[in-house]
Design a protein around this motif. Structure first.
Motif, mmCIF file in Angstrom:
data_model
loop_
_atom_site.group_PDB
_atom_site.id
_atom_site.type_symbol
_atom_site.label_atom_id
_atom_site.label_comp_id
_atom_site.label_asym_id
_atom_site.label_seq_id
_atom_site.Cartn_x
_atom_site.Cartn_y
_atom_site.Cartn_z
ATOM 1 N N GLY A 41 -29.454 42.638 -6.357
ATOM 2 C CA GLY A 41 -30.240 42.938 -5.174
ATOM 3 C C GLY A 41 -31.040 41.779 -4.620
ATOM 4 N N SER A 42 -30.983 40.634 -5.277
ATOM 5 C CA SER A 42 -31.740 39.466 -4.821
ATOM 6 C C SER A 42 -31.185 38.223 -5.508
ATOM 7 C CB SER A 42 -33.225 39.614 -5.157
ATOM 8 O OG SER A 42 -33.921 38.400 -4.928
ATOM 9 N N PRO A 43 -31.257 37.061 -4.842
ATOM 10 C CA PRO A 43 -30.819 35.817 -5.485
ATOM 11 C C PRO A 43 -31.876 35.213 -6.411
ATOM 12 C CG PRO A 43 -31.435 35.377 -3.220
ATOM 13 C CD PRO A 43 -31.528 36.872 -3.400
ATOM 14 N N ILE A 44 -33.094 35.763 -6.404
ATOM 15 C CA ILE A 44 -34.172 35.154 -7.188
ATOM 16 C C ILE A 44 -33.864 35.061 -8.679
ATOM 17 C CG2 ILE A 44 -36.606 35.345 -7.867
ATOM 18 C CD1 ILE A 44 -37.195 36.560 -5.175
ATOM 19 N N PRO A 45 -33.382 36.143 -9.333
ATOM 20 C CA PRO A 45 -33.106 36.002 -10.772
ATOM 21 C C PRO A 45 -32.046 34.953 -11.065
ATOM 22 C CG PRO A 45 -32.188 38.052 -9.919
ATOM 23 C CD PRO A 45 -33.101 37.503 -8.854
ATOM 24 N N TRP A 46 -31.092 34.785 -10.148
ATOM 25 C CA TRP A 46 -30.053 33.782 -10.368
ATOM 26 C C TRP A 46 -30.578 32.383 -10.086
ATOM 27 C CZ3 TRP A 46 -26.731 35.478 -13.465
ATOM 28 C CH2 TRP A 46 -26.341 36.821 -13.439
ATOM 29 N N PHE A 47 -31.564 32.267 -9.189
ATOM 30 C CA PHE A 47 -32.248 30.983 -9.018
ATOM 31 C C PHE A 47 -32.950 30.610 -10.321
ATOM 32 C CE2 PHE A 47 -36.124 28.602 -8.327
ATOM 33 C CZ PHE A 47 -35.685 27.520 -7.570
ATOM 34 N N MET A 48 -33.647 31.571 -10.925
ATOM 35 C CA MET A 48 -34.344 31.334 -12.193
ATOM 36 C C MET A 48 -33.354 30.952 -13.297
ATOM 37 S SD MET A 48 -37.075 34.484 -12.183
ATOM 38 C CE MET A 48 -38.493 34.540 -11.087
ATOM 39 N N PHE A 49 -32.209 31.634 -13.299
ATOM 40 C CA PHE A 49 -31.162 31.346 -14.289
ATOM 41 C C PHE A 49 -30.687 29.902 -14.153
ATOM 42 C CE2 PHE A 49 -26.704 30.878 -15.333
ATOM 43 C CZ PHE A 49 -26.563 31.533 -16.554
ATOM 44 N N ILE A 50 -30.360 29.485 -12.943
ATOM 45 C CA ILE A 50 -29.861 28.123 -12.713
ATOM 46 C C ILE A 50 -30.941 27.097 -13.022
ATOM 47 C CG2 ILE A 50 -28.921 26.533 -10.984
ATOM 48 C CD1 ILE A 50 -27.757 29.007 -9.548
ATOM 49 N N LEU A 51 -32.183 27.424 -12.701
ATOM 50 C CA LEU A 51 -33.303 26.529 -12.995
ATOM 51 C C LEU A 51 -33.362 26.212 -14.488
ATOM 52 C CD1 LEU A 51 -36.020 25.101 -12.360
ATOM 53 C CD2 LEU A 51 -37.121 27.346 -12.613
ATOM 54 N N ILE A 52 -33.340 27.237 -15.318
ATOM 55 C CA ILE A 52 -33.408 27.025 -16.771
ATOM 56 C C ILE A 52 -32.158 26.311 -17.268
ATOM 57 C CG2 ILE A 52 -33.608 28.148 -19.032
ATOM 58 C CD1 ILE A 52 -35.091 30.431 -17.646
ATOM 59 N N PHE A 53 -31.003 26.667 -16.698
ATOM 60 C CA PHE A 53 -29.740 26.051 -17.111
ATOM 61 C C PHE A 53 -29.742 24.543 -16.855
ATOM 62 C CE2 PHE A 53 -25.380 24.686 -16.037
ATOM 63 C CZ PHE A 53 -24.760 24.946 -17.250
ATOM 64 N N LEU A 54 -30.201 24.126 -15.668
ATOM 65 C CA LEU A 54 -30.238 22.696 -15.332
ATOM 66 C C LEU A 54 -31.360 21.962 -16.063
ATOM 67 C CD1 LEU A 54 -29.607 22.802 -11.464
ATOM 68 C CD2 LEU A 54 -27.965 22.261 -13.276
ATOM 69 N N TRP A 55 -32.401 22.677 -16.406
ATOM 70 C CA TRP A 55 -33.553 22.087 -17.111
ATOM 71 C C TRP A 55 -33.246 21.814 -18.582
ATOM 72 C CZ3 TRP A 55 -35.969 24.737 -21.171
ATOM 73 C CH2 TRP A 55 -37.154 24.185 -21.644
ATOM 74 N N THR A 56 -32.420 22.646 -19.189
ATOM 75 C CA THR A 56 -32.193 22.575 -20.646
ATOM 76 C C THR A 56 -31.658 21.232 -21.138
ATOM 77 O OG1 THR A 56 -31.847 24.977 -20.742
ATOM 78 C CG2 THR A 56 -30.997 23.669 -22.584
ATOM 79 N N PRO A 57 -30.605 20.643 -20.539
ATOM 80 C CA PRO A 57 -30.080 19.375 -21.077
ATOM 81 C C PRO A 57 -31.088 18.222 -21.099
ATOM 82 C CG PRO A 57 -28.453 20.412 -19.668
ATOM 83 C CD PRO A 57 -29.725 21.172 -19.478
ATOM 84 N N PRO A 58 -31.748 17.892 -19.971
ATOM 85 C CA PRO A 58 -32.691 16.780 -20.046
ATOM 86 C C PRO A 58 -33.884 17.075 -20.951
ATOM 87 C CG PRO A 58 -32.851 17.860 -17.905
ATOM 88 C CD PRO A 58 -31.638 18.408 -18.589
ATOM 89 N N HIS A 59 -34.249 18.344 -21.055
ATOM 90 C CA HIS A 59 -35.345 18.736 -21.945
ATOM 91 C C HIS A 59 -35.004 18.419 -23.403
ATOM 92 C CE1 HIS A 59 -38.238 21.226 -24.093
ATOM 93 N NE2 HIS A 59 -37.241 21.934 -24.594
ATOM 94 N N PHE A 60 -33.844 18.849 -23.859
ATOM 95 C CA PHE A 60 -33.457 18.642 -25.260
ATOM 96 C C PHE A 60 -33.029 17.209 -25.535
ATOM 97 C CE2 PHE A 60 -33.246 23.283 -25.546
ATOM 98 C CZ PHE A 60 -33.774 23.480 -26.817
ATOM 99 N N TRP A 61 -32.388 16.577 -24.574
ATOM 100 C CA TRP A 61 -31.940 15.203 -24.805
ATOM 101 C C TRP A 61 -33.108 14.228 -24.917
ATOM 102 C CZ3 TRP A 61 -27.531 15.690 -20.688
ATOM 103 C CH2 TRP A 61 -26.417 16.301 -21.282
ATOM 104 N N ALA A 62 -34.239 14.540 -24.265
ATOM 105 C CA ALA A 62 -35.422 13.686 -24.413
ATOM 106 C C ALA A 62 -35.866 13.660 -25.866
ATOM 107 C CB ALA A 62 -36.558 14.187 -23.520
ATOM 108 N N LEU A 63 -35.787 14.820 -26.522
ATOM 109 C CA LEU A 63 -36.121 14.899 -27.949
ATOM 110 C C LEU A 63 -35.041 14.244 -28.794
ATOM 111 C CD1 LEU A 63 -38.001 16.086 -30.185
ATOM 112 C CD2 LEU A 63 -36.568 18.137 -30.118
ATOM 113 N N ALA A 64 -33.783 14.484 -28.425
ATOM 114 C CA ALA A 64 -32.669 13.947 -29.204
ATOM 115 C C ALA A 64 -32.598 12.430 -29.168
ATOM 116 C CB ALA A 64 -31.349 14.537 -28.683
ATOM 117 N N LEU A 65 -33.195 11.803 -28.151
ATOM 118 C CA LEU A 65 -33.178 10.343 -28.057
ATOM 119 C C LEU A 65 -33.825 9.689 -29.274
ATOM 120 C CD1 LEU A 65 -33.964 9.704 -24.283
ATOM 121 C CD2 LEU A 65 -31.935 8.924 -25.520
#
Length: 347
Positions: free
Chosen positions: A184-208
């Protein structure tokens, strides 16, 4: 074997991680109800349902993950003191506990909410355990990228739980799929994509600066497979994608007109946040000399800011759903946190 206590089993759920995930789900409930006429007593009830069900499903998946990783956890400093490596909980008990509360969580959503929320909760468990833990984590340096799908589902679950009368269509396969994605709205999918795109740079900063530990136990994280230079490039790509995504945030609300002040305040607050976070990625210096613990200060700063960034993004989405006062308040909060954080870094 030491007799396991309730706190030992509780630790298997990774409570700090789970609570962070459920906050994003509760934010989704808040935004939904706020846009649908305002918060009510039913909103608090929905939030409680989402918190309990989300904790059971995410916590159960984490417990199963700890059972599966029982061979490598004792060899990593970050995980060596977990309940299974310490001998406080047997692997068999951890697996039984994880499966039990996972099933309870899905059933909770099914009976206390709706079929769609129950489906996405079951999907997150199966994807995290079978796709990420048992397959991707030890087979590809892109494990975090694809595996991040599981961690991106809480807002979708929270939003689905907020929608009355939501169900999975049984008319045809095509309609069943549509009913799962049409919330019924694109907002939850915006939130989903936000977390999805955020996850790699977030974890890789630690993995460095943790890549050596991952390499020693056979987990192919990007820094220890492709090198830190390639890792930084991919982190920058994801940070740019987050900036691009930010421009679509106001549009996902639907009711905000392009020429309204609320639109511009919300838009530039979210875009500004993403640019700020991206700047910390650009500031990572892989030639920097690590401290005694092996920590790279610039990478650690980006890792810390990434968590603050995600929290502020959801704060802005929540306050943006309130209206003119909310969008202004969200902008002020973000400016305050950005200024405080940058002052600490510079000093």
């Amino acid at each position: 074997m030491i007799l396991a206590t309730m706190s030992d089993y509780f630790s298997l759920t990774k409570p700090r991680v789970v609570i962070l995930l459920q906050i994003t789900a509760i934010c989704a409930v808040f935004v939904h109800d706020s846009l649908e006429g305002g918060l009510s007593e039913g909103s608090a009830e929905t939030m409680l349902v989402v918190l309990i069900g989300g904790y059971l499903t995410a916590g159960g998946a984490n417990a199963i993950n700890m059972w599966y990783d029982r061979d490598i956890d004792p060899m990593m400093r970050r995980t060596e003191k977990r309940a299974i490596p310490m001998g406080k909980v047997s692997p068999e008990s951890a697996l039984f506990f994880g499966i039990t509360i996972s099933v309870m969580g899905v059933a909770w959503f099914y009976f206390m909410s709706n079929e769609v929320a129950a489906f996405w909760s079951a999907f997150s468990i199966l994807f995290y355990v079978l796709i990420y833990s048992m397959w991707l984590k030890r087979s590809t340096p892109q494990n975090i990228v694809i595996g991040g799908i599981a961690g991106s589902t809480p807002p979708v679950i929270g939003w689905a739980a907020s929608v009355e009368g939501l169900s999975i269509s049984n008319n045809s396969l095509e309609e069943s799929i549509v009913s799962l994605f049409d919330l019924g709205s694109p907002i939850p999918w915006f939130m989903f994509i936000l977390i999805f795109l955020w996850t790699p740079p977030h974890f890789w900063a630690l993995a460095l600066y943790k890549s050596k530990e991952y390499a020693e136990v056979g987990v192919p994280m990007l820094p220890n497979v492709k090198g830190p230079e390639r890792t930084i490039i991919e982190m920058k790509v994801y940070s740019v994608l987050l900036i691009v995504l930010s421009f679509f945030a106001p549009l996902s609300f639907g009711e905000i007109e392009v020429n309204e002040r609320d639109y511009h305040v919300l838009n530039w607050t979210i875009v500004g946040l993403s640019i700020w976070y991206a700047s910390t990625v650009w500031r990572i210096d892989i030639s920097e000399i690590p401290d005694e613990s092996g920590r790279i200060a610039s990478a650690a700063n980006s890792f810390f800011v990434s968590m603050l960034y995600l929290a502020l993004m959801f704060v802005v989405l929540v306050t943006g759903s309130i209206g003119q006062v909310g969008t202004g308040f969200g902008a002020i909060v973000c400016l305050a946190f950005i200024g405080r954080t940058e002052f600490k870094v510079s000093s």
